[in-house]
Design an enzyme around this catalytic site. Structure first.
Site, mmCIF file in Angstrom:
data_model
loop_
_atom_site.group_PDB
_atom_site.id
_atom_site.type_symbol
_atom_site.label_atom_id
_atom_site.label_comp_id
_atom_site.label_asym_id
_atom_site.label_seq_id
_atom_site.Cartn_x
_atom_site.Cartn_y
_atom_site.Cartn_z
ATOM 1 C CE LYS A 190 0.575 1.127 4.547
ATOM 2 N NZ LYS A 190 0.738 2.421 5.228
ATOM 3 C CB THR A 247 -1.822 4.566 2.972
ATOM 4 O OG1 THR A 247 -1.921 3.833 4.182
ATOM 5 C CG2 THR A 247 -0.395 5.044 2.806
#
Length: 337
Positions: A190, A247
């Protein structure tokens, strides 16, 4: 539970606060004695979480031996690429029956190992003593006691439940999982996708582009995870989609912010200078995640593009053409596409 957080960055500090608020006896290790003193006297980590009042019950020390003495839970809160070196220094002081919990999200560049693998290799601890924590956990929001959830993964469900109980704070809800591989791959990948999202944002692209990058980033994360033996449902949960969305979307994410500066035209060095000399984890992780994908013959075009921008000088603007110019394909998850 007697716990220690080994590391005093923003996330380590927030985790120490969670553990105190959940009713544990908590020590935090800071490499610099002056930072430990600041935390003990001012009840604030002005370097990494300025403005957040820390619990009076949180004690900080700079001695490794003192920090680890008699602890049942050892939280490893240092960056992924420095975890091995730190563990080498901690190993002789680790209580033999402690559980080691990794907060680091990455794949080690030198070995291609996930963080739980590094911990077991350096310490000699078995699977049932090593756990990982991952989820949509932006440190400042959690330190401000905004509601959030996370995943505690360990191959031993009973151990995961013990750690879960230690983290159950009024504003922080931990879930358990036995899929350590999926939990770690979601956390490592991620950061790379967040860099791509930041670059797109910095170039002025909007929500359609962001949604596309997040979704296709999830697709390649799933491909890699499945190739390594992960459960696909893990990557559809908090440690996968949840962490990815947080994120890739938040300005509090260092990776997204770092990518945005590059999208605005900054070089890697200029983006680093703008973040007080700190390199976003994804800049390092794209190298190791890419190598892992190549090793297992998994196609990860977004990761490849970010790698080329960060390490081979590909202009950010050319990244878009590189991705859009790929051969059209069906949307199939879990397959090598």
């Amino acid at each position: 539970m007697r716990a220690v957080v080994m590391g005093s960055g923003s996330w380590g500090t927030a985790v120490a606060k969670i553990l105190v608020d959940a009713g544990n006896e908590v020590t935090m290790w800071a490499r610099r004695p002056e930072l430990a003193e600041q935390i003990n006297t001012l009840h604030e980590n002005q370097d990494y979480l300025p403005g957040i009042t820390l619990p009076a019950g949180l004690t900080a020390v700079s001695s490794v031996a003192e920090a680890l003495d008699g602890k049942e839970l050892v939280v490893c809160a240092v960056p992924s690429q420095s975890l091995r070196a730190n563990l080498d220094g901690w190993r002789d002081h680790l209580p033999a029956d402690a559980v080691l919990l990794s907060l680091a999200k990455g794949v080690e560049i030198s070995s291609g190992e996930r963080m739980s693998q590094v911990i077991k290799e350096v310490t000699g601890f078995g699977d049932s003593q090593v756990a990982v924590l991952s989820g949509p956990n932006l440190a400042r929001e959690i330190a401000m006691e905004q509601p959030a959830a996370t995943v505690i993964a360990c191959t031993d469900e009973a151990v995961a439940q013990r750690v879960q109980e230690a983290f159950a704070a009024p504003y922080f809800r931990p879930y358990t999982n036995t899929d350590v591989v999926g939990t770690e791959i979601g956390g490592a990948a991620k950061n790379v996708i967040a860099l791509a999202c930041g670059m797109a944002s910095g170039m002025g692209f909007g929500e359609n582009t962001l949604a596309t990058l997040i979704t296709r980033g999830l697709a390649e994360t799933i491909r890699l995870g499945v190739a390594l033996g992960a459960d696909i449902t893990t990557l559809a949960g908090l440690a996968g989609v949840g962490d990815l969305v947080a994120t890739c979307s938040s300005p509090l994410s260092r990776n997204r912010t770092f990518g945005a500066r590059m999208g605005e035209g900054a070089s890697l060095e200029e983006a680093q200078a703008a973040t007080n000399g700190q390199v976003a984890e994804g800049v390092k992780s794209c190298r190791s995640v890419r190598a892992l994908a190549q090793q297992h013959e998994v196609e990860m075009p977004l990761t490849e593009a970010v790698y080329q921008v960060c390490h081979e000088g590909l202009p950010v603007q050319d990244m878009v053409g590189m991705l859009l110019g790929r051969t059209t394909k069906p949307e199939v998850y879990g397959a090598a596409r």
